[in-house]
Design a protein around this motif. Structure first.
Motif, mmCIF file in Angstrom:
data_model
loop_
_atom_site.group_PDB
_atom_site.id
_atom_site.type_symbol
_atom_site.label_atom_id
_atom_site.label_comp_id
_atom_site.label_asym_id
_atom_site.label_seq_id
_atom_site.Cartn_x
_atom_site.Cartn_y
_atom_site.Cartn_z
ATOM 1 N N SER A 16 -7.100 -0.609 -4.420
ATOM 2 C CA SER A 16 -6.560 -0.592 -5.597
ATOM 3 C C SER A 16 -5.965 0.652 -6.563
ATOM 4 O O SER A 16 -6.034 1.739 -6.572
ATOM 5 C CB SER A 16 -7.837 -0.704 -6.426
ATOM 6 O OG SER A 16 -7.591 -1.057 -7.381
ATOM 7 N N LYS A 17 -4.295 0.147 -6.506
ATOM 8 C CA LYS A 17 -3.351 1.016 -7.826
ATOM 9 C C LYS A 17 -3.636 1.649 -8.877
ATOM 10 O O LYS A 17 -3.424 2.884 -9.042
ATOM 11 C CB LYS A 17 -2.056 0.273 -7.803
ATOM 12 C CG LYS A 17 -0.817 1.260 -8.046
ATOM 13 C CD LYS A 17 -0.018 -0.018 -8.221
ATOM 14 C CE LYS A 17 1.374 1.698 -9.037
ATOM 15 N NZ LYS A 17 2.083 0.974 -8.704
ATOM 16 N N ASN A 18 -4.761 0.758 -9.623
ATOM 17 C CA ASN A 18 -5.254 1.059 -10.943
ATOM 18 C C ASN A 18 -6.022 1.960 -11.011
ATOM 19 O O ASN A 18 -6.175 3.282 -11.776
ATOM 20 C CB ASN A 18 -5.537 -0.419 -11.667
ATOM 21 C CG ASN A 18 -4.256 -1.124 -11.641
ATOM 22 O OD1 ASN A 18 -3.203 -0.473 -12.070
ATOM 23 N ND2 ASN A 18 -4.943 -2.203 -12.426
ATOM 24 N N TYR A 19 -7.170 2.235 -10.111
ATOM 25 C CA TYR A 19 -7.620 2.407 -10.085
ATOM 26 C C TYR A 19 -7.495 4.061 -9.282
ATOM 27 O O TYR A 19 -7.647 4.548 -10.045
ATOM 28 C CB TYR A 19 -8.880 2.365 -8.894
ATOM 29 C CG TYR A 19 -10.489 2.567 -8.897
ATOM 30 C CD1 TYR A 19 -11.148 3.368 -10.090
ATOM 31 C CD2 TYR A 19 -10.984 2.695 -7.633
ATOM 32 C CE1 TYR A 19 -12.398 4.812 -9.703
ATOM 33 C CE2 TYR A 19 -12.351 4.225 -7.444
ATOM 34 C CZ TYR A 19 -13.545 4.492 -8.517
ATOM 35 O OH TYR A 19 -14.244 5.403 -8.217
ATOM 36 N N LYS A 65 -10.066 -1.496 0.000
ATOM 37 C CA LYS A 65 -9.199 -1.800 -0.457
ATOM 38 C C LYS A 65 -8.108 -0.770 -1.277
ATOM 39 O O LYS A 65 -9.313 0.146 -2.322
ATOM 40 C CB LYS A 65 -9.502 -3.077 -1.356
ATOM 41 C CG LYS A 65 -9.435 -4.514 -0.304
ATOM 42 C CD LYS A 65 -10.054 -5.393 -1.528
ATOM 43 C CE LYS A 65 -10.675 -6.436 -1.101
ATOM 44 N NZ LYS A 65 -11.135 -7.518 -1.642
ATOM 45 N N THR A 94 -13.707 -8.253 -11.936
ATOM 46 C CA THR A 94 -13.465 -8.971 -10.727
ATOM 47 C C THR A 94 -14.341 -9.509 -10.238
ATOM 48 O O THR A 94 -14.170 -10.288 -9.357
ATOM 49 C CB THR A 94 -12.099 -8.092 -10.425
ATOM 50 O OG1 THR A 94 -12.598 -6.640 -9.889
ATOM 51 C CG2 THR A 94 -11.097 -7.374 -11.034
ATOM 52 N N THR A 104 -14.264 0.978 -3.075
ATOM 53 C CA THR A 104 -13.237 -0.144 -3.277
ATOM 54 C C THR A 104 -12.983 -1.451 -2.578
ATOM 55 O O THR A 104 -11.790 -1.941 -1.992
ATOM 56 C CB THR A 104 -12.041 -0.635 -4.778
ATOM 57 O OG1 THR A 104 -10.980 0.510 -2.916
ATOM 58 C CG2 THR A 104 -12.172 0.649 -5.302
ATOM 59 N N LYS A 156 -14.342 -2.377 -13.399
ATOM 60 C CA LYS A 156 -12.863 -2.915 -12.599
ATOM 61 C C LYS A 156 -14.078 -4.168 -12.331
ATOM 62 O O LYS A 156 -13.401 -4.967 -11.322
ATOM 63 C CB LYS A 156 -12.200 -1.956 -11.495
ATOM 64 C CG LYS A 156 -11.520 -3.157 -10.425
ATOM 65 C CD LYS A 156 -10.961 -1.868 -9.478
ATOM 66 C CE LYS A 156 -9.463 -3.048 -8.863
ATOM 67 N NZ LYS A 156 -10.927 -4.447 -7.762
ATOM 68 N N ASP A 203 1.001 -1.525 0.035
ATOM 69 C CA ASP A 203 0.179 0.339 0.117
ATOM 70 C C ASP A 203 0.666 1.049 0.069
ATOM 71 O O ASP A 203 0.575 1.812 -1.097
ATOM 72 C CB ASP A 203 -0.632 0.103 1.440
ATOM 73 C CG ASP A 203 -1.806 -0.844 1.101
ATOM 74 O OD1 ASP A 203 -2.365 -1.367 0.002
ATOM 75 O OD2 ASP A 203 -2.535 -1.272 2.410
#
Length: 444
Positions: free
Chosen positions: A336-339, A334, A380, A331, A376, A302
């Motif tokens: 979420s790096k991409n988001y 969490k 997923t 999310t 996303k 993170d």
């Protein structure tokens, strides 16, 4: 040595300002910023932020005055540290090492050092002035006109090399009274805390995020047999403490809290939104993640994700805090790096610098961000039913409640005990700012 820390834009600005001063002169001609923009091919906002970084590095001093409806600036270049000063600074050298890595750091160090010769094996035979030259007559030495004409004119000064100044961290950022309260005079005599020692402690506290209580242990481990504080041992103890606390990682050159120039709240507001803004402005992203975990250290993945987005998108820490706050509630708690990266890229293009601006943009672009989140989820969670609609942050709902049409489009969250337990820690942060009255001057 400075360029890896500041970036090439700052280096170009410094060298351009130096170039504009003619040889053997102290000041350049007067120019406007439009000319500087043309030379650097940068807009005024980029020049402004490069200027701030130069000031923070101690390479530039800026002065301003109002004159006939416009401002006149003086940009006074400061000499960089010598190689010895830089590599023994105790702060800049650590940042540079972390930025370049061991191989390139040592290569750069070798470029600024050379073989040392032991002069103890030699006898000095240098002649003094009086050994070589005869004294002038008393009359010549008393020449009044010579002395008079040697003095500089009132509005002039001699060209000379300015003394290099090291970077100073404000002493207000560290409470020495609290440090000393846990150290008796038998443990550490007060005379051991010289000005140099105090300056080093302040720098180490900033560099490694060491509070006053932990610094007591660092100081004790650096004491010598003659009741003095060894600076090398002090730096080593601080570095060991940090690496032990952070899995052998050295600190990165990132702003830990929102810069003062981008803060819009002083903590005096009583509304829940103003208190939340103050909290996000005065807290580092790392501390925010710790608070969400009730004191537990955040996962390295993170921290790495947040740091990469901060540096990659050049977002301020307060803006990153809003991003963390928003994304975690969208999310399932969490990161979420991409988001995050997708939203961060949008904010970077919009040149978002303040917490309030980030909140407003999140509100205005909520539908677009919801679409990204749904894309996303479709990838997923395609086989999971029912599809849960995530809750929004309090600061988002504050505005939604003022807009009935928008509120009616916000679905309710399902009654899920496991989900609520995961959400509980984040909402604990928000509850601190929900009391609109009667809590002025509270702790943040």
């Amino acid at each position: 040595m400075y360029q890896p820390l500041m970036g090439v834009v700052c280096t170009n600005l410094y060298m351009t300002l130096a170039y504009m001063v003619e040889e053997n002169r102290l000041w350049s001609e007067e120019w406007n910023h439009y000319h500087l923009m043309g030379l650097l091919d940068l807009n005024l906002d980029d020049i402004y932020h490069a200027r701030l970084k130069l000031e923070g590095m101690g390479l530039l001093k800026t002065f301003v005055k109002e004159a006939e409806g416009h401002r006149i600036y003086i940009y006074e270049l400061q000499p960089p540290l010598s190689a010895e000063q830089f590599f023994t600074d105790g702060m800049l050298n650590i940042y540079l090492y972390q930025k370049l890595g061991q191989t390139h750091f040592l290569k750069l160090k070798r470029a600024f050092s050379d073989m040392s010769i032991n002069k103890e094996e030699y006898s000095e035979v240098t002649r003094s002035f009086q050994d070589v030259y005869t004294s002038m007559s008393i009359q010549a030495l008393k020449n009044f006109e010579g002395q008079q004409h040697s003095s500089s004119d009132p509005d002039m000064r001699y060209i000379h090399r300015e003394k290099t100044e090291t970077i100073q961290i404000s002493a207000d950022s560290f409470n020495f009274d609290l440090l000393l309260s846990g150290l008796t005079t038998a443990m550490v005599p007060r005379k051991a805390f010289t000005a140099t020692v105090k300056d080093t402690i302040t720098k180490l506290s900033f560099l490694y995020s060491i509070n006053e209580m932990d610094m007591q242990k660092v100081v004790l481990s650096s004491m010598t047999a003659d009741d003095k504080i060894d600076l090398d041992e002090l730096r080593k103890a601080a570095r060991d403490w940090y690496q032990m606390e952070n899995d052998d990682q050295l600190p990165q050159l990132v702003n830990r809290k929102q810069p003062v120039m981008y803060r819009e709240s002083d903590g005096a507001g009583v509304s829940k939104e103003s208190k939340l803004i103050f909290y996000l402005e005065s807290t580092s992203p790392r501390q925010l993640l710790i608070d969400l975990s009730e004191g537990a250290q955040p996962a390295m993945s993170d921290l790495t994700a947040v740091e990469e987005i901060m540096l990659g998108q050049q977002l301020e820490p307060g803006v990153i805090n809003v991003l963390i706050h928003y994304v975690m509630l969208k999310t399932d708690m969490k990161l979420s790096k991409n988001y995050m990266e997708k939203i961060a890229s949008h904010w970077a293009r919009k040149k978002v610098k303040t917490v309030k601006a980030a909140m407003e943009l999140a509100k205005n672009e909520h539908r677009q961000y919801q679409t990204w989140a749904n894309e996303k989820n479709e990838r997923t969670q395609k086989r999971k039913t029912p599809i849960r609609t995530e809750k929004l942050p309090d600061w988002f709902i504050m505005q939604e409640q003022e807009q009935p049409d928008a509120q009616s489009k916000t679905p309710a969250v399902e009654n899920d005990k496991d989900f609520e337990e995961r959400r509980r820690k984040l909402e604990a942060i928000q509850r601190k700012y929900r009391k609109d009255g009667g809590e002025k001057g509270g702790k943040h």
